[in-house]
Design a protein around this motif. Structure first.
Motif, PDB file in Angstrom:
ATOM      1  N   ALA A  16      50.924 -40.836  26.116  1.00  0.00           N
ATOM      2  CA  ALA A  16      51.559 -40.209  27.460  1.00  0.00           C
ATOM      3  C   ALA A  16      52.816 -40.506  27.570  1.00  0.00           C
ATOM      4  CB  ALA A  16      50.789 -40.591  28.671  1.00  0.00           C
ATOM      5  N   LEU A  19      55.578 -37.904  26.103  1.00  0.00           N
ATOM      6  CA  LEU A  19      56.050 -36.564  26.631  1.00  0.00           C
ATOM      7  C   LEU A  19      57.417 -36.377  26.900  1.00  0.00           C
ATOM      8  CD1 LEU A  19      54.838 -33.857  28.007  1.00  0.00           C
ATOM      9  CD2 LEU A  19      54.606 -35.125  30.195  1.00  0.00           C
ATOM     10  N   GLN A  23      59.542 -33.169  25.302  1.00  0.00           N
ATOM     11  CA  GLN A  23      60.160 -32.386  26.017  1.00  0.00           C
ATOM     12  C   GLN A  23      61.833 -32.321  25.660  1.00  0.00           C
ATOM     13  OE1 GLN A  23      59.093 -33.966  29.575  1.00  0.00           O
ATOM     14  NE2 GLN A  23      57.889 -32.152  30.066  1.00  0.00           N
ATOM     15  N   TRP A  26      62.046 -30.756  21.893  1.00  0.00           N
ATOM     16  CA  TRP A  26      61.404 -29.718  21.529  1.00  0.00           C
ATOM     17  C   TRP A  26      62.429 -28.474  20.995  1.00  0.00           C
ATOM     18  CZ3 TRP A  26      60.710 -24.444  22.515  1.00  0.00           C
ATOM     19  CH2 TRP A  26      59.609 -24.048  22.065  1.00  0.00           C
TER      20      TRP A  26
END
Ligand SMILES: Nc1ncnc2c1ncn2[C@@H]1O[C@H](COP(=O)(O)OP(=O)(O)O)[C@@H](O)[C@H]1O
Ligand SMILES: CC(=O)N[C@@H](CCC(=O)OP(=O)(O)O)C(=O)O
Length: 295
Positions: A16, A19, A23, A26
């Motif tokens: 996790a 993340l 983001q 990306w």
């Protein structure tokens, strides 16, 4: 403690944690220079290939530029030649150029392509001759001993331009470009270019978010062998002047600084001998090595 000893909750926490990084990065381009000195151990090579595939699958555009200095050296030895370097650049006569092209464009390039494909990616190997995308001319090296003097080191290339369209085309598909540092001249002649120089220029042209240079030291070290975690241009000048930086670190640091000054947001020199160094650098806050600052 090994990963298998972690509780399921701790394992989930680690995943996790990635993340915000996924983001942030990306659809962003990350240029990864895989140094010849970092690609010695088969376990590390396989881990590197898995990291590259993972980065692609979570939405980044990894572009790999590889070196192969030690691998060229091995082949030169077999044909009875010995490598010679001036300020970290290989003196490249016609016979050496043929060996360099064979080792970088053939053996090393295809090995990395194959490893990435084995890990589930779709790698495509290129040299700057493909689509004529790395254009170069003969580099004349400025002498350190006598100001104004130029040294001829043979078929070593100075990059004139890189056409980003071929790489962008591969990125926009599911492909991962794997690039050997060979350039092509106006008359079709072949040039040997230091891989750090190609990676730096490519990061600039592709407007990469990050440039990661994987090598065989923990990063840039000071005179006492202590890791320097951040470097400014002023500090770099001092380290070059007092001889703390030498050999292959000279083109590396020059390219890193040029990339940082040309808008590449983060330029890191990290230890490729650490398993999953690439993932640690890009997807966690455990980034190790030296960060090169533009000012
Ligand atoms: N101050 C320094 N800190 C770290 N490495 C240095 C330094 N000065 C010179 N080097 C040399 O630079 C080498 C890394 O450059 P290079 O041999 O070109 O490797 P690569 O194959 O990763 O491009 C190190 O192995 C080390 O011998
Ligand atoms: C001109 C020049 O020096 N070219 C390099 C290209 C390979 C390279 O840069 O390999 P590493 O990244 O492993 O050092 C050479 O012939 O060794």
């Amino acid at each position: 403690m090994s990963v298998s000893q972690l509780s399921p909750a701790d394992k989930a926490k680690i995943i996790a944690e990635a993340l915000p990084y996924i983001q942030r990065f990306w659809d962003k381009t990350v240029v990864i220079k895989y140094g010849g000195n970092a690609m010695t151990d088969p376990v590390l090579k396989a881990a590197f290939a898995r990291d590259v595939v993972l980065l692609k699958l979570v939405g980044l555009n990894p572009v790999v530029v590889h070196g192969g200095g030690p691998q060229i050296e091995d082949m030169l030895k077999r044909v009875g030649k010995k490598g010679e370097f001036v300020q970290g650049m290989r003196v490249t006569d016609a016979e050496t150029m043929a060996v360099v092209e064979m080792v970088l464009g053939g053996q090393v390039n295809k090995e990395i392509v194959n490893l990435i494909n084995q890990a589930g990616g779709k790698a495509v190997g290129l040299t700057g001759k493909d689509g004529g995308f790395i254009r170069a001319r003969k580099l004349m090296m400025a002498s350190k001993e006598k100001a104004g003097d130029l040294i001829d080191i043979g078929q070593v290339g100075d990059i004139i331009g890189i056409d980003p369209s071929l790489i962008a085309f591969l990125d926009s598909g599911d492909f991962i470009p794997v690039i050997a540092p060979i350039g092509v001249g106006e008359a079709g002649e072949t040039y040997n270019i230091n891989a750090d120089v190609v990676a730096g220029k490519l990061a600039e042209v592709l407007k990469a978010e990050k440039l990661v240079l994987l090598t065989n030291t923990p990063g840039v070290l000071d005179k006492n062998g202590k890791l320097l975690t951040g470097l400014t241009p002023k500090k770099i000048d001092e380290l070059v002047a007092d001889g703390t930086l030498s050999g292959g670190m000279l083109p590396k640091i020059g390219s890193a600084l040029d990339a940082a000054r040309s808008g590449v947001k983060a330029v890191h020199i990290i230890d490729g001998r650490v398993e999953h160094a690439l993932l640690l650098e890009i997807m966690t806050d455990q980034g190790v090595g030296t960060l090169i600052k533009s000012a």
